[in-house]
Each structure stands twice: as C-alpha cells, then as structure tokens.
Design a protein around this motif. Structure first.
Motif, mmCIF file in Angstrom:
data_model
loop_
_atom_site.group_PDB
_atom_site.id
_atom_site.type_symbol
_atom_site.label_atom_id
_atom_site.label_comp_id
_atom_site.label_asym_id
_atom_site.label_seq_id
_atom_site.Cartn_x
_atom_site.Cartn_y
_atom_site.Cartn_z
ATOM 1 N N ALA A 38 0.955 -1.207 -0.016
ATOM 2 C CA ALA A 38 -0.078 0.067 -0.036
ATOM 3 C C ALA A 38 0.879 1.342 0.026
ATOM 4 C CB ALA A 38 -1.083 -0.032 1.342
ATOM 5 N N ALA A 64 -4.118 1.684 -3.173
ATOM 6 C CA ALA A 64 -3.334 1.683 -1.843
ATOM 7 C C ALA A 64 -4.543 1.202 -0.862
ATOM 8 C CB ALA A 64 -2.642 2.809 -1.288
ATOM 9 N N TYR A 67 -5.396 -2.514 -0.418
ATOM 10 C CA TYR A 67 -4.542 -3.325 0.269
ATOM 11 C C TYR A 67 -4.545 -2.844 1.735
ATOM 12 C CZ TYR A 67 -3.417 -4.988 -4.012
ATOM 13 O OH TYR A 67 -3.395 -5.796 -5.221
ATOM 14 N N GLU A 68 -4.786 -1.497 2.010
ATOM 15 C CA GLU A 68 -4.699 -1.047 3.458
ATOM 16 C C GLU A 68 -6.026 0.116 3.561
ATOM 17 O OE1 GLU A 68 -1.747 1.515 6.219
ATOM 18 O OE2 GLU A 68 -0.828 0.120 4.933
ATOM 19 N N HIS A 71 -5.443 3.616 4.942
ATOM 20 C CA HIS A 71 -4.282 4.357 4.776
ATOM 21 C C HIS A 71 -4.103 5.802 4.667
ATOM 22 C CE1 HIS A 71 -0.349 5.137 2.491
ATOM 23 N NE2 HIS A 71 -0.051 3.809 2.920
#
Length: 123
Positions: A38, A64, A67-68, A71
């Motif tokens: 990320a 990003a 995946y997170e 973030h």
C-alpha cells in the motif's frame, strides 16, 4: 538486499534527484513484484499527482486503499486531487470517511479541520 528492495531505493534516489519518470518506473517495477504494498501505491500516487496525472494518481491511491483500507496518505492524496480539480466539498467527504475509519487519529481530524478552513477562506 532483495531486488525489490533495490527498486525502492532506486525510486527514492530518483525522487531526490528530481527524476519523476525514473521514480515512477522504479515504483511500477517494484509493484510488479510486490503488488500489495500500500505504501508503494501511495508513493506512486504522489508522483503522478506531482506530474499532473491526476487520474493515475487517484487510481494509485485507490490501490493503496485496497490493500490498506485506512491508509492515511492515500485518503489525503485523493482529497488533494479533488481539491485541485475544484471539488473541495468532495475532498471533505473523503477526509471525513478517513476520520471515521481512524477515530483516534488526531492527524485525520486535523486534515478535516484544515480542509474545512480552506473552504471557508475561499468563500
């Protein structure tokens, strides 16, 4: 040091040298090997945004967030692009979503306050 780690080092060196195209190429190569990083997606988004490639920037920030989901940098990046496009109210919506996901993060709250203040000063 693994080859992927060398690519991150190369990307960071390109950024320091002002070589955005080289940095983008290095981050993209890195993400070919580690697509779920990320932070690397957010860095790539920052580079695209600096180069005026706002659609590519938003796509990288969205990657990003895939995946997170919390973030910080990705949310702020999307909000910055929206603000530059003339959609500051949409940027606040994005930042408020971040703040809800990160309720104990003073930096998230500060970004919302800053964005609201910017809108008030522009009115």
């Amino acid at each position: 040091m693994e080859p992927a780690d060398k690519l991150i080092g190369e990307a960071e060196e390109c950024v320091r040298a002002g070589d955005l195209k080289g940095a983008v190429a290095a981050y993209r190569s890195y993400l070919d090997e580690r697509p779920n990083d990320a932070d690397a997606h957010a860095c790539l988004g920052d580079l695209y945004a600096r180069d005026g490639l706002e659609d590519d920037a938003v796509l990288s920030y969205e990657n990003a967030l895939t995946y997170e989901p919390e973030h910080f940098r990705a949310y702020v990046g999307i909000a910055n692009v929206l603000t530059r496009k003339g959609w500051p109210h949409a940027a606040i919506v994005v930042l408020e979503a971040m703040e809800r996901m990160r309720p104990n993060d003073p930096a998230a709250h500060d970004e919302v306050v800053r964005a609201r203040a910017a809108i008030r000063s522009a009115d």
